[in-house]
Design an enzyme around this catalytic site. Structure first.
Site, PDB file in Angstrom:
ATOM      1  CE  LYS A  49      -3.977  -2.220   1.723  1.00 34.26           C
ATOM      2  NZ  LYS A  49      -4.156  -2.681   3.388  1.00 34.26           N
ATOM      3  CD  GLN A  93      -3.936  -4.873   5.872  1.00 32.08           C
ATOM      4  OE1 GLN A  93      -4.028  -3.407   5.439  1.00 32.08           O
ATOM      5  NE2 GLN A  93      -4.093  -5.976   5.573  1.00 32.08           N
ATOM      6  CG  ASP A 116     -10.069  -0.552   4.456  1.00 30.46           C
ATOM      7  OD1 ASP A 116     -10.560  -0.825   3.454  1.00 30.46           O
ATOM      8  OD2 ASP A 116      -9.138  -0.581   5.992  1.00 30.46           O
TER       9      ASP A 116
HETATM   10  N1  GUN Z   1      -7.151  -7.266   5.335  1.00 27.50           N
HETATM   11  C1  GUN Z   1      -7.760  -7.721   4.609  1.00 27.50           C
HETATM   12  N2  GUN Z   1      -8.182  -6.505   3.462  1.00 27.50           N
HETATM   13  C2  GUN Z   1      -8.815  -5.488   3.630  1.00 27.50           C
HETATM   14  C3  GUN Z   1      -8.956  -4.466   3.731  1.00 27.50           C
HETATM   15  O1  GUN Z   1      -9.497  -3.965   2.472  1.00 27.50           O
HETATM   16  N3  GUN Z   1      -8.404  -3.608   4.784  1.00 27.50           N
HETATM   17  C4  GUN Z   1      -8.496  -3.443   5.554  1.00 27.50           C
HETATM   18  N4  GUN Z   1      -8.323  -2.551   6.493  1.00 27.50           N
HETATM   19  N5  GUN Z   1      -7.400  -4.515   5.705  1.00 27.50           N
HETATM   20  C5  GUN Z   1      -7.635  -5.248   5.096  1.00 27.50           C
END
Ligand code: GUN
Length: 279
Positions: A49, A93, A116
């Site tokens: 990211k 995350q 998100d």
């Molecule tokens: N863990 C797996 N996929 C995601 C996501 O799209 N966002 C976040 N914050 N954590 C994740």
């Protein structure tokens, strides 16, 4: 033999467009990425990211907290980030350590920084169809389908997996584009028979190779959201790729399919958050 949908290429185009927008207007857009503990997979995702932010010209701010961080400490950090004008989007995350109440974390993030789309309010907006932020993985999958001019209108779409992050919002986005949607899960009786109805099959289970060629309608479009490890420790999806590719019309690979698209939508949402905060 299926055409392989190249998520890396589609995501690169999206990121290039974001970069252009940021450079043309000299925007200062910031994304906070919070990671708690030292889960190696989460570390890889967070690093990816940050790389995407760099590619887009978005400033990333990492907050790496120890695995024994308390719920209150995490909520306090989010409160600080909510108030920080340099931060336009906040991503925490997942998965989070067990002492953390995920719902309390999601609800603490400011609605305008919830890139998100995990807050109840933003989930509700997705159900309604009037949303600011796309759910990242489902939004990326819709972009992949659009990139190949695949219409889901009137089609049988089967989503395998009912998570709040992927399965449920995926069904909503498909429904908004007039698909007939079925969601399957661990209690589904005769998964194979339902999958065989699918013109578009979305596999979001998290089990290596659970979708086999006998579950595929000839000519179906197959989207693989799985992120599993095979016996050699290599990343692999939920779909038995080689056999299913023989039978389907389009298929996404793992890696290089849905994963990069999830992150591209996160970038899109971050610039959207910036715009919302400026109006
Ligand atoms: N863990 C797996 N996929 C995601 C996501 O799209 N966002 C976040 N914050 N954590 C994740």
């Amino acid at each position: 033999m299926a055409k392989i949908i190249d998520g890396k290429a589609v995501s690169a185009r999206i990121k290039a467009e974001i970069r252009q927008e940021i450079e043309a207007e000299k925007l200062k857009v910031g994304l906070a990425v919070v990671i708690v503990g030292s889960d190696p997979a989460s570390r890889v995702y967070v690093n990816n990211k940050k790389k995407d932010c760099e590619a887009c010209g978005i400033i990333s701010f990492e907050y790496a907290l120890p695995g024994d961080t308390t719920n209150d400490e995490l909520l306090e950090l989010i409160g600080t980030l909510n108030e920080d004008p340099k931060i336009n989007g906040i991503l925490v995350q997942q998965p989070l350590p067990k002492q953390i109440n995920v719902q309390s974390v999601n609800e603490r993030i400011s609605a305008l920084k919830d890139v998100d789309a995990f807050r109840f309010e933003n989930m509700g907006r997705i159900v309604d169809g009037n949303f600011n932020f796309l759910p990242c993985t489902p939004g990326g999958i819709m972009d992949l389908l659009h990139s190949e001019n695949i219409s889901v209108s009137g089609k049988e779409c089967v989503v395998v997996g009912r998570s709040n992050i992927v399965g449920k919002p995926m069904a909503m986005l498909l429904l908004h584009e007039n698909a007939t949607v079925t969601i399957c899960h661990s209690k589904t009786v005769d998964l194979a028979a339902i999958c065989r109805r699918a013109d578009v099959l979305i596999a979001a289970v998290g089990k290596k190779g659970i979708i086999t060629a006998d579950m595929i309608k000839p000519g179906a479009v197959v989207i693989d959201v799985g992120m599993n490890k095979n016996d050699e420790g290599k990343l692999c999806g939920d779909v038995d790729f080689a056999a299913v590719a023989e039978k389907s019309s389009y298929i996404t690979p793992v890696p290089g399919g849905v994963g990069p698209m999830t992150r591209a939508i996160l970038m899109k949402n971050t610039i959207k958050a910036y715009r919302l905060q400026k109006t």
